[in-house]
Design a protein around this motif. Structure first.
Motif, PDB file in Angstrom:
ATOM      1  N   ARG A 100      46.597  75.040 -62.441  1.00 35.76           N
ATOM      2  CA  ARG A 100      47.772  74.952 -61.561  1.00 35.76           C
ATOM      3  C   ARG A 100      48.411  73.570 -61.640  1.00 35.76           C
ATOM      4  O   ARG A 100      49.638  73.435 -61.765  1.00 35.76           O
ATOM      5  CB  ARG A 100      47.343  75.244 -60.124  1.00 35.76           C
ATOM      6  N   ASP A 101      47.597  72.527 -61.582  1.00 38.38           N
ATOM      7  CA  ASP A 101      48.126  71.159 -61.599  1.00 38.38           C
ATOM      8  C   ASP A 101      48.825  70.860 -62.915  1.00 38.38           C
ATOM      9  O   ASP A 101      49.864  70.183 -62.942  1.00 38.38           O
ATOM     10  CB  ASP A 101      47.002  70.153 -61.358  1.00 38.38           C
ATOM     11  N   GLU A 147      46.939  81.394 -52.492  1.00 35.02           N
ATOM     12  CA  GLU A 147      46.391  80.147 -51.955  1.00 35.02           C
ATOM     13  C   GLU A 147      46.416  79.040 -52.999  1.00 35.02           C
ATOM     14  O   GLU A 147      46.755  77.890 -52.706  1.00 35.02           O
ATOM     15  CB  GLU A 147      44.960  80.390 -51.473  1.00 35.02           C
ATOM     16  N   SER A 169      50.420  78.093 -54.029  1.00 34.42           N
ATOM     17  CA  SER A 169      51.397  77.729 -52.993  1.00 34.42           C
ATOM     18  C   SER A 169      51.584  76.226 -52.863  1.00 34.42           C
ATOM     19  O   SER A 169      52.581  75.779 -52.298  1.00 34.42           O
ATOM     20  CB  SER A 169      50.980  78.328 -51.647  1.00 34.42           C
ATOM     21  N   ARG A 170      50.677  75.437 -53.386  1.00 36.95           N
ATOM     22  CA  ARG A 170      50.819  73.974 -53.320  1.00 36.95           C
ATOM     23  C   ARG A 170      52.079  73.507 -54.050  1.00 36.95           C
ATOM     24  O   ARG A 170      52.743  72.569 -53.624  1.00 36.95           O
ATOM     25  CB  ARG A 170      49.569  73.317 -53.916  1.00 36.95           C
ATOM     26  N   TYR A 171      52.409  74.151 -55.167  1.00 37.17           N
ATOM     27  CA  TYR A 171      53.538  73.707 -55.993  1.00 37.17           C
ATOM     28  C   TYR A 171      54.555  74.798 -56.316  1.00 37.17           C
ATOM     29  O   TYR A 171      55.612  74.491 -56.883  1.00 37.17           O
ATOM     30  CB  TYR A 171      53.025  73.175 -57.343  1.00 37.17           C
ATOM     31  N   PHE A 201      57.700  69.810 -54.498  1.00 35.99           N
ATOM     32  CA  PHE A 201      56.534  69.124 -53.980  1.00 35.99           C
ATOM     33  C   PHE A 201      55.875  68.257 -55.038  1.00 35.99           C
ATOM     34  O   PHE A 201      55.656  68.677 -56.172  1.00 35.99           O
ATOM     35  CB  PHE A 201      55.513  70.133 -53.428  1.00 35.99           C
ATOM     36  N   ASP A 232      52.514  65.254 -55.326  1.00 39.42           N
ATOM     37  CA  ASP A 232      51.395  64.607 -54.616  1.00 39.42           C
ATOM     38  C   ASP A 232      51.797  63.185 -54.211  1.00 39.42           C
ATOM     39  O   ASP A 232      52.522  62.512 -54.918  1.00 39.42           O
ATOM     40  CB  ASP A 232      50.167  64.550 -55.520  1.00 39.42           C
TER      41      ASP A 232
END
Length: 201
Positions: free
Chosen positions: A125-126, A164, A167-169, A199, A201
């Motif tokens: 994902r990152d 889950e 959804s961070r990015y 988004f 970090d």
């Protein structure tokens, strides 16, 4: 014994033609997506395998980069796409290779994330978030099945865990059942688009 995290594992599968994830054609959902021409947009295909989709993206107007760390897969892909596109297929580790960040309009997923042990998913994902432009699309096929470390690969997503994770990015903008899945994935595969948010970090 090689593990799925090592190129030797996949090279052996390709050399023995033990590739039940290989459709050998362009999936229906991708063909529909490619009707809207790329007009020079940049697409990345990680874990490209034999690389049937490479030529399809190029013919739709995309500037294609494909990468795989199994030498025999890359050799097959280069043969398949021919001299004009062979240099677009990179032999390298998707997570380590020097790919330019924030530079791809589209990343295409096909049987790559499900080949990775589940503990590699945050890194996947990152890396996707790092490489995609703002509002770029992560498109492709996602396998939903309770993951088993003993039986995989493929390693499926348990329901809810993909939402889950991403959804961070990413924002999920399309989610549809797949009608032409291979037997390996039948009834448990979704065609999904996720858009890169702003988004950081």
């Amino acid at each position: 014994m090689p593990t799925p995290s090592q190129p030797e594992f996949w090279n052996k599968r390709y050399l023995s033609d033990d590739t039940p994830w290989d459709l050998g054609a362009i999936p229906t959902d991708l063909r529909a997506f490619l009707k809207k021409k790329g007009k020079g947009a940049k697409v990345l295909i990680p874990g490209c395998g034999t690389g049937y989709e490479i030529k399809a993206f190029a013919e739709a107007g995309y500037e294609v980069t494909a990468i795989d760390f199994a030498p025999f897969a890359v050799e097959r892909a280069r043969r398949l796409v021919g001299p004009a596109l062979a240099d677009r297929v990179i032999l390298g580790d998707f997570f380590q290779h020097d790919l330019p960040g924030d530079s791809f309009d589209v990343i295409y997923e096909r049987s790559f994330v499900c080949s990775l042990p589940p503990d590699r998913r945050p890194a996947y994902r990152d890396r996707m978030a790092q490489l995609l432009k703002y509002r770029g699309l992560l498109i492709g096929y996602y396998y939903y099945n309770k993951p088993s470390l003993l039986e995989g690969p493929p390693y499926g997503f348990a329901w809810g865990t993909a939402d889950e994770l991403f959804s961070r990015y990413f924002l999920l903008v399309k989610d549809e059942p797949v009608n032409d899945s291979l037997p390996l994935f039948a009834g448990r595969e979704r065609w999904q688009h996720r858009r890169r948010t702003s988004f950081q970090d």
